[in-house]
Design a protein around this motif. Structure first.
Motif, PDB file in Angstrom:
ATOM      1  N   ALA A 121      10.664  16.790 -39.153  1.00  0.00           N
ATOM      2  CA  ALA A 121       9.639  16.174 -38.289  1.00  0.00           C
ATOM      3  C   ALA A 121       8.979  14.986 -38.994  1.00  0.00           C
ATOM      4  N   TRP A 122       9.834  14.156 -39.596  1.00  0.00           N
ATOM      5  CA  TRP A 122       9.385  12.976 -40.343  1.00  0.00           C
ATOM      6  C   TRP A 122       8.415  13.347 -41.480  1.00  0.00           C
ATOM      7  N   GLY A 123       8.540  14.575 -41.974  1.00  0.00           N
ATOM      8  CA  GLY A 123       7.728  15.005 -43.111  1.00  0.00           C
ATOM      9  C   GLY A 123       6.301  15.401 -42.753  1.00  0.00           C
ATOM     10  N   VAL A 130       2.995   7.034 -33.454  1.00  0.00           N
ATOM     11  CA  VAL A 130       4.087   6.513 -34.273  1.00  0.00           C
ATOM     12  C   VAL A 130       5.377   6.630 -33.469  1.00  0.00           C
ATOM     13  N   VAL A 131       6.089   5.514 -33.355  1.00  0.00           N
ATOM     14  CA  VAL A 131       7.336   5.496 -32.583  1.00  0.00           C
ATOM     15  C   VAL A 131       8.464   5.046 -33.497  1.00  0.00           C
ATOM     16  N   GLY A 132       9.488   5.877 -33.622  1.00  0.00           N
ATOM     17  CA  GLY A 132      10.632   5.525 -34.464  1.00  0.00           C
ATOM     18  C   GLY A 132      11.877   6.224 -33.973  1.00  0.00           C
ATOM     19  N   GLY A 133      12.948   6.074 -34.743  1.00  0.00           N
ATOM     20  CA  GLY A 133      14.224   6.683 -34.337  1.00  0.00           C
ATOM     21  C   GLY A 133      15.068   5.696 -33.555  1.00  0.00           C
ATOM     22  N   SER A 134      14.440   4.950 -32.664  1.00  0.00           N
ATOM     23  CA  SER A 134      15.055   3.818 -31.957  1.00  0.00           C
ATOM     24  C   SER A 134      13.944   2.787 -31.797  1.00  0.00           C
ATOM     25  N   ALA A 135      14.310   1.573 -31.422  1.00  0.00           N
ATOM     26  CA  ALA A 135      13.311   0.510 -31.332  1.00  0.00           C
ATOM     27  C   ALA A 135      12.313   0.780 -30.210  1.00  0.00           C
ATOM     28  N   ALA A 136      11.038   0.494 -30.476  1.00  0.00           N
ATOM     29  CA  ALA A 136      10.007   0.603 -29.444  1.00  0.00           C
ATOM     30  C   ALA A 136      10.000  -0.688 -28.644  1.00  0.00           C
ATOM     31  N   ALA A 155       7.828   2.447 -36.427  1.00  0.00           N
ATOM     32  CA  ALA A 155       8.276   2.933 -37.736  1.00  0.00           C
ATOM     33  C   ALA A 155       9.791   2.984 -37.783  1.00  0.00           C
ATOM     34  N   TRP A 156      10.301   2.921 -38.981  1.00  0.00           N
ATOM     35  CA  TRP A 156      11.750   2.973 -39.164  1.00  0.00           C
ATOM     36  C   TRP A 156      12.089   3.830 -40.375  1.00  0.00           C
ATOM     37  N   GLY A 157      13.175   4.572 -40.229  1.00  0.00           N
ATOM     38  CA  GLY A 157      13.641   5.375 -41.355  1.00  0.00           C
ATOM     39  C   GLY A 157      14.934   6.050 -40.972  1.00  0.00           C
ATOM     40  N   MET A 158      15.385   6.940 -41.822  1.00  0.00           N
ATOM     41  CA  MET A 158      16.631   7.643 -41.527  1.00  0.00           C
ATOM     42  C   MET A 158      16.729   8.917 -42.355  1.00  0.00           C
ATOM     43  N   THR A 159      17.649   9.801 -41.938  1.00  0.00           N
ATOM     44  CA  THR A 159      17.825  11.078 -42.628  1.00  0.00           C
ATOM     45  C   THR A 159      17.994  10.847 -44.128  1.00  0.00           C
ATOM     46  N   GLU A 160      18.748   9.835 -44.499  1.00  0.00           N
ATOM     47  CA  GLU A 160      19.018   9.543 -45.908  1.00  0.00           C
ATOM     48  C   GLU A 160      17.772   9.080 -46.654  1.00  0.00           C
ATOM     49  N   MET A 161      16.663   8.865 -45.917  1.00  0.00           N
ATOM     50  CA  MET A 161      15.433   8.382 -46.557  1.00  0.00           C
ATOM     51  C   MET A 161      14.252   9.338 -46.368  1.00  0.00           C
ATOM     52  N   LYS A 196       8.157  -5.562 -34.611  1.00  0.00           N
ATOM     53  CA  LYS A 196       8.950  -5.355 -35.829  1.00  0.00           C
ATOM     54  C   LYS A 196       8.721  -3.937 -36.333  1.00  0.00           C
ATOM     55  N   GLN A 197       9.661  -3.460 -37.159  1.00  0.00           N
ATOM     56  CA  GLN A 197       9.567  -2.077 -37.636  1.00  0.00           C
ATOM     57  C   GLN A 197       8.599  -1.945 -38.810  1.00  0.00           C
ATOM     58  N   GLY A 198       8.071  -3.053 -39.296  1.00  0.00           N
ATOM     59  CA  GLY A 198       6.981  -2.977 -40.256  1.00  0.00           C
ATOM     60  C   GLY A 198       7.350  -3.187 -41.703  1.00  0.00           C
ATOM     61  N   ASP A 256      20.092  -4.629 -35.368  1.00  0.00           N
ATOM     62  CA  ASP A 256      21.077  -3.738 -34.762  1.00  0.00           C
ATOM     63  C   ASP A 256      21.620  -2.773 -35.794  1.00  0.00           C
ATOM     64  N   ARG A 257      22.387  -1.770 -35.318  1.00  0.00           N
ATOM     65  CA  ARG A 257      23.239  -1.032 -36.237  1.00  0.00           C
ATOM     66  C   ARG A 257      24.413  -1.960 -36.553  1.00  0.00           C
ATOM     67  N   THR A 258      24.933  -1.910 -37.767  1.00  0.00           N
ATOM     68  CA  THR A 258      26.042  -2.780 -38.143  1.00  0.00           C
ATOM     69  C   THR A 258      27.177  -2.659 -37.127  1.00  0.00           C
ATOM     70  N   SER A 304      22.000  -6.234 -29.791  1.00  0.00           N
ATOM     71  CA  SER A 304      21.961  -5.422 -28.570  1.00  0.00           C
ATOM     72  C   SER A 304      20.567  -4.827 -28.377  1.00  0.00           C
ATOM     73  N   ILE A 305      19.881  -4.546 -29.487  1.00  0.00           N
ATOM     74  CA  ILE A 305      18.538  -3.952 -29.392  1.00  0.00           C
ATOM     75  C   ILE A 305      17.555  -4.915 -28.736  1.00  0.00           C
ATOM     76  N   GLU A 306      17.653  -6.201 -29.146  1.00  0.00           N
ATOM     77  CA  GLU A 306      16.756  -7.219 -28.592  1.00  0.00           C
ATOM     78  C   GLU A 306      16.942  -7.312 -27.073  1.00  0.00           C
ATOM     79  N   GLY A 354      18.698  11.727 -29.682  1.00  0.00           N
ATOM     80  CA  GLY A 354      18.132  10.926 -28.605  1.00  0.00           C
ATOM     81  C   GLY A 354      18.491   9.452 -28.636  1.00  0.00           C
ATOM     82  N   LYS A 355      19.385   9.052 -29.535  1.00  0.00           N
ATOM     83  CA  LYS A 355      19.785   7.636 -29.556  1.00  0.00           C
ATOM     84  C   LYS A 355      20.929   7.426 -28.575  1.00  0.00           C
ATOM     85  N   LEU A 356      21.035   6.177 -28.059  1.00  0.00           N
ATOM     86  CA  LEU A 356      22.152   5.865 -27.166  1.00  0.00           C
ATOM     87  C   LEU A 356      23.467   6.030 -27.912  1.00  0.00           C
TER      88      LEU A 356
HETATM   89  P1  ADP Z   1      16.217   9.420 -37.045  1.00  0.00           P
HETATM   90  O1  ADP Z   1      16.950   9.871 -35.827  1.00  0.00           O
HETATM   91  O2  ADP Z   1      15.151  10.341 -37.468  1.00  0.00           O
HETATM   92  O3  ADP Z   1      15.754   8.022 -36.918  1.00  0.00           O
HETATM   93  P2  ADP Z   1      18.753   9.151 -38.227  1.00  0.00           P
HETATM   94  O4  ADP Z   1      19.163   9.232 -39.637  1.00  0.00           O
HETATM   95  O5  ADP Z   1      19.400  10.052 -37.245  1.00  0.00           O
HETATM   96  O6  ADP Z   1      17.236   9.422 -38.264  1.00  0.00           O
HETATM   97  O7  ADP Z   1      18.909   7.684 -37.701  1.00  0.00           O
HETATM   98  C1  ADP Z   1      18.523   6.573 -38.462  1.00  0.00           C
HETATM   99  C2  ADP Z   1      18.831   5.289 -37.745  1.00  0.00           C
HETATM  100  O8  ADP Z   1      18.050   5.195 -36.552  1.00  0.00           O
HETATM  101  C3  ADP Z   1      18.452   4.065 -38.519  1.00  0.00           C
HETATM  102  O9  ADP Z   1      19.406   3.717 -39.474  1.00  0.00           O
HETATM  103  C4  ADP Z   1      18.326   3.033 -37.412  1.00  0.00           C
HETATM  104  O10 ADP Z   1      19.578   2.527 -37.011  1.00  0.00           O
HETATM  105  C5  ADP Z   1      17.764   3.830 -36.272  1.00  0.00           C
HETATM  106  N1  ADP Z   1      16.327   3.637 -36.192  1.00  0.00           N
HETATM  107  C6  ADP Z   1      15.371   4.414 -36.711  1.00  0.00           C
HETATM  108  N2  ADP Z   1      14.151   3.918 -36.407  1.00  0.00           N
HETATM  109  C7  ADP Z   1      14.360   2.792 -35.709  1.00  0.00           C
HETATM  110  C8  ADP Z   1      13.492   1.800 -35.116  1.00  0.00           C
HETATM  111  N3  ADP Z   1      12.167   1.893 -35.160  1.00  0.00           N
HETATM  112  N4  ADP Z   1      14.076   0.766 -34.473  1.00  0.00           N
HETATM  113  C9  ADP Z   1      15.407   0.652 -34.396  1.00  0.00           C
HETATM  114  N5  ADP Z   1      16.255   1.540 -34.921  1.00  0.00           N
HETATM  115  C10 ADP Z   1      15.743   2.596 -35.572  1.00  0.00           C
END
Ligand code: ADP
Length: 544
Positions: free
Chosen positions: A241-243, A307-313, A332-338, A365-367, A437-439, A452-454, A528-530
């Protein structure tokens, strides 16, 4: 020459001992799977975590053993978090939204000894049980009255009948001394969602979790304290739960767990009843909440920040929270690896001094990184790129809660000491990072890149659009061209022309998708990501 202060490990159990001692009245409120609201204090939670540690010890759980959970956000899951890691075992949270084959793979790969399950997820477990050779027992997270009648038949593992959490917990006392060990020890195991290939495990240590908690509560990060009332909608089964359970325990903040109900009506009720002022979750959850509030002519009265993260707000969401509900959206932005915190776009003194329109340009911006995380962007060869806000490149990260290697892998996951996030981003001169974007999702049109996010963020501002997805699909002349897919708002019927016209003046002409389709559904990942791989596959011949 070394410093001459004491050396001591940073352990997760100390968080709960601190909360029990100094925030003994701090509240934890849960909407339970069984129905009623459950309410207790950090002191109660700490006592029960010790009972649980005794119970787990009686079941033979030892230092380093993996104990898995399939559970919603609630007080029993919280107790597991602290008891399992606290006793030196590893809390392995599993995302129940993954495909059953992925859950099976993860349980086998982690060699979990025990699996603790909320009632909602028993059918998944019943199906997988025969395939799990390492698993010794199931613990059902409920009381005697709610144990399923056929539990003995369907949830026994070998000679071991399933355990009812509450009745077994009651048999153990709350005298337990949390062991001391090196804070380098594994504490929490999370697997990535694995949209391609197999899910990969990331093993957080006690030290990394505590440092992450310290960093997250700072005023210019999440600004949590004993005054806060925090509602994490982001699930405890995905990246802790994002810690937040650790951050709240560190500060004594009141915590409100939504259980299995995350629809707009249920969340609005809980927010109002408990006076939540700080919410966390992914954009889709907030779309549901905002929709409900709009349709029922309601406002958020107690919430200050979300706080909104996981995908772009999307900008439309940032504005609606601000202008209708007076809520500051922290992107906010982050990932499992972080672990997962990377960056936060928080209301600094400077941001709040700006006119709204200018401020929104930052909030999109994600900050900026929280202290502890370093960021850079690089080109294909690994050369650093300028932080000018327009050059984009591969986003690389470093820090004490960033992965070094995946669980059970012999190879480092790093490139010259940095972790490649798989995201493409810009960084501006003030350090604000924006995900392009994701790479693998960035659209390559005639040798140039399109985000694509924009495009999605713009499309969701269209008055008829509920959700938008843009993918690059093969094109005979340009290599790839963007295709827009939208889900319409209920009772709205956007036309292709109005959707495409909506981009005019907002992006360069050549960024505008060549076509737009209204669809009933879009595929999503377990977080919940596309699921763009699948969208691309379905529409790969669209421009051919
Ligand atoms: P989570 O689902 O908790 O974000 P994941 O490890 O499953 O963790 O996914 C991480 C990926 O989600 C990031 O590498 C990035 O591509 C995307 N992501 C996370 N936050 C954002 C954000 N605020 N805007 C756009 N993409 C984001």
């Amino acid at each position: 020459m070394s410093g001459s202060l004491m050396q001591g490990p940073l352990l997760i159990s100390d968080l709960l001992t601190h909360a029990e001692t100094f925030h003994s009245h701090g509240e934890i409120v849960s909407r339970t799977v069984e129905g009623p609201i459950h309410r207790y204090t950090y002191k109660d939670a700490s006592q029960r975590a010790k009972q649980l540690a005794n119970l787990l010890e009686s079941l033979g759980v030892q230092h380093g053993d993996r104990v898995a959970s399939l559970a919603w956000n609630g007080y029993r899951h919280y107790e597991l978090y602290f008891a399992v890691s606290g006793m030196g075992a590893i809390m392995h949270t599993i995302n129940p939204r993954l495909f059953p084959e992925q859950i099976e793979y993860i349980l086998q790969h982690a060699e979990d000894k025990l699996l603790c399950v909320d009632l909602s997820f028993l059918p998944i477990v019943q199906r997988l049980l025969p395939q799990l050779p390492h698993l010794e027992r199931i613990i059902v997270l409920t009381d005697d009255a709610h144990m399923p009648a056929d539990a003995q038949q369907t949830l026994s593992k070998g000679n071991h009948p399933p355990i009812c959490y509450e009745s077994e917990l009651a048999k153990h006392n709350a005298e337990y001394e949390w062991p001391r060990f090196s804070d380098d020890a594994g504490a929490v195991l999370c697997y990535t969602s694995g949209t391609t290939g197999k899910p990969k495990g990331v093993l957080y240590s006690h030290r990394s979790q505590i440092l992450h908690a310290y960093a997250s509560v700072q005023p210019d990060a999440m600004n949590l304290s004993s005054h806060s009332c925090v509602l994490p909608v982001v699930p405890m089964f995905h990246v802790s739960a994002w810690g937040v359970p650790y951050s709240c325990t560190l500060t004594g903040a009141k915590m409100v767990f939504p259980g299995a109900r995350m629809d707009g009506a249920a969340l609005a009720e809980l927010i109002e009843d408990e006076k939540a002022d700080f919410l966390l979750g992914v954009p889709t959850v907030w779309l549901g909440l905002l929709d409900y509030l709009r349709q029922n002519d309601k406002k958020l009265h107690t919430v200050q920040r979300v706080v909104v993260g996981g995908s772009a707000a999307p900008l439309a969401m940032i504005k609606e929270f601000q202008e209708v509900h007076d809520v500051f959206l922290i992107h906010a932005w982050g990932m499992t690896e972080m672990s997962p915190l990377g960056t936060l776009c928080t209301p600094t003194a400077r941001l709040l001094s700006l006119p709204l329109d200018q401020r929104y340009q930052y909030q999109r911006k994600q900050g900026r990184p929280v202290f502890g995380v370093a960021l850079k962007i690089v080109d294909a060869k690994g050369e650093a790129l300028p932080h000018d806000g327009s050059t984009f490149g591969r986003l690389m990260v470093k820090g004490p809660w960033v992965i070094e290697r995946y669980y059970r892998s012999d190879a480092s996951a790093l490139e010259n000491g940095w972790f490649d996030t798989g995201d493409v981003a810009t960084i501006d001169p003030e350090g604000y990072m924006q995900i392009v974007d994701r790479t693998k999702d960035v659209i390559k049109s005639g040798g140039e890149w399109i985000s694509s996010i924009e495009l999605e963020n713009i499309a969701v501002g269209h008055p008829d659009v509920q959700e938008a997805c843009v993918v690059g699909v093969p094109h005979p002349k340009w290599d790839e061209r963007p295709l827009l897919l939208v889900i319409a708002k209920p009772n709205h019927q956007p036309t292709r022309e109005s959707l495409l016209q909506y981009f005019e003046g907002k992006v360069a002409k050549w960024w505008i998708p060549d076509d737009a389709i209204v669809v009933k559904e879009l595929p999503h990942t377990a977080t919940g990501k596309l699921l763009k791989i699948s969208v691309r596959e379905t529409h790969q011949k669209h421009y051919l």
